[in-house]
Design a protein around this motif. Structure first.
Motif, PDB file in Angstrom:
ATOM      1  N   ALA A 150       0.829  -1.213   0.000  1.00  0.00           N
ATOM      2  CA  ALA A 150       0.000   0.000   0.000  1.00  0.00           C
ATOM      3  C   ALA A 150       0.858   1.256   0.000  1.00  0.00           C
ATOM      4  CB  ALA A 150      -0.946  -0.007   1.198  1.00  0.00           C
ATOM      5  N   ALA A 151       1.968   1.227   0.730  1.00  0.00           N
ATOM      6  CA  ALA A 151       2.838   2.402   0.801  1.00  0.00           C
ATOM      7  C   ALA A 151       3.441   2.715  -0.564  1.00  0.00           C
ATOM      8  CB  ALA A 151       3.935   2.180   1.843  1.00  0.00           C
ATOM      9  N   ARG A 209       2.245   1.958  -3.486  1.00  0.00           N
ATOM     10  CA  ARG A 209       1.198   2.457  -4.388  1.00  0.00           C
ATOM     11  C   ARG A 209       0.822   3.897  -4.050  1.00  0.00           C
ATOM     12  NH1 ARG A 209      -0.857  -2.685  -3.431  1.00  0.00           N
ATOM     13  NH2 ARG A 209      -2.547  -1.761  -2.231  1.00  0.00           N
ATOM     14  N   LEU A 210       0.861   4.209  -2.758  1.00  0.00           N
ATOM     15  CA  LEU A 210       0.597   5.598  -2.376  1.00  0.00           C
ATOM     16  C   LEU A 210       1.681   6.517  -2.936  1.00  0.00           C
ATOM     17  CD1 LEU A 210      -0.934   7.789  -0.913  1.00  0.00           C
ATOM     18  CD2 LEU A 210       0.118   7.060   1.238  1.00  0.00           C
ATOM     19  N   PHE A 211       2.917   6.058  -2.888  1.00  0.00           N
ATOM     20  CA  PHE A 211       4.001   6.817  -3.535  1.00  0.00           C
ATOM     21  C   PHE A 211       3.671   7.099  -4.994  1.00  0.00           C
ATOM     22  CE2 PHE A 211       7.430   5.829  -0.335  1.00  0.00           C
ATOM     23  CZ  PHE A 211       7.907   7.125  -0.252  1.00  0.00           C
TER      24      PHE A 211
END
Lengths: 197, 197
Positions: A152-153, A155-157
């Motif tokens: 998730a991190a 993809r948030l980037f």
DNA sequence: TGTACATCAGTGAACGCGCGTTCACTGATGTAC
DNA sequence: TGTACATCAGTGAACGCGCGTTCACTGATGTAC
């Protein structure tokens, strides 16, 4: 008598194709996508109406047939950043680097931007491309972190980086021609950390 | 004999309208926007083909005629957050609060999501709405900061907040039904600050 | 270098399709008196 | 309470329009021998 030297077929085809793309983007930018018929495009490009569909399956598709290569070498450049940088710093440096030398493309990008913004369907198609780019970023970040799959991190980037880049691009196109896109990208990346606390 | 009690005109109209919206969203979600004709929609809604255009000017427009009220009271709630909070904390608390009680709407939002995702033109139209929401956020942040006009930082807040919210919403729809949207929104807001350094 | 054939860019004409419009109407509901 | 008229939800039929397809062809370029 006029001697016409033979035009190689591949050259003739490339010419028609490019003429159609140029005509389409200009007409879309000026009159809007929906108000521009394929016939108007072929008329401007100097070919017959039927020829449009020889090169492009739909009216939409013609807009995305030019690649400015922004994300082409993204992963390689990103993974080359020194390990001492945080992921965010590496992302920032990579995007800034990719934005260098965009000045020469400004007129084309302006036309492209106006064309896409003229119609919801093109905005939607561009979203799909931006999503692909965000995925590219997410996967590169995952590799840098030693993950096999983006979490998730990562993809948030990807999503955040694309938002920052899009903001910089629009600011660049709206602002005075003298400013460098790379500087605006850098400024966007600089702005965020101070805000999210 | 069947005595039919008179149906007030406003009620009849509202029924047709709602029936059309339900039929359209379900068909779009199942078969895709482009593969669904207005005639198929009217057939499912039990009205004549002509009636569609009595209520909606275009096939697209029917998708956005339901308002889940997410941003309706955003500014008021946001400006009510205690001054001791940073802007980001206030934003986070406001979005988390607005997301409460969405469980009951889940099925409807799922259908809406599938309908929009089925077609580029709908994705594009939704982008316009998201842009409006981002502007709402930017203006609220500007007010909290005592500015008359949102500056670049305020607008960045707007864009970032919407990205975080959209990510939470999609994660919610893709995940197990038991999870609360509010928790996912909170998690997205929690994730960002640690990354951008 | 020359001939015979294959390939392919470009075109013409006709058509299917679905969106959205226009004109004209019906019949039930709403309202004025 | 009853009558006369206005309003409006719903419909039918015909049409314009532009996208994209299909079939059939021309003439220049490319290639095999």
């Amino acid at each position: 008598m006029v001697q016409h030297l033979p035009v190689p077929r591949a050259v003739a085809a490339a010419r028609s194709r490019e003429a159609l793309i140029d005509a389409a983007l200009e007409l879309f930018a000026d009159d809007g996508f929906d108000a521009t018929s394929t016939e108007a495009i072929t008329a401007r490009a100097g070919v017959s109406p039927r020829t449009f569909f020889r090169y492009f399956p739909t009216k939409e598709s013609i807009v995305f047939h030019r690649d400015y290569g922004f994300m082409r070498s993204f992963a390689a450049v990103f993974l080359d950043q020194p390990a001492s940088m945080t992921d965010y710093e590496a992302l920032r440096a990579t995007f800034v680097g990719q934005a260098a030398g965009f000045g020469a493309l400004r007129a084309r990008i302006e036309t492209y931007r106006a064309a896409v913004d003229s119609s919801a369907v093109l905005v939607g198609r561009e979203q799909e491309h931006l999503h692909d780019h965000a995925t590219t970023v997410a996967e590169a970040v995952a590799r840098r972190r030693g993950l096999t799959e983006p979490d998730a991190a990562c993809r948030l980037f990807g999503d955040v980086a694309l938002v920052l880049y899009q903001r910089a691009l629009r600011g660049w196109l709206d602002g005075p021609p003298a400013r460098e896109l790379a500087d605006l990208v850098d400024a966007e990346f600089a702005r965020l950390p101070g805000l999210v606390r």
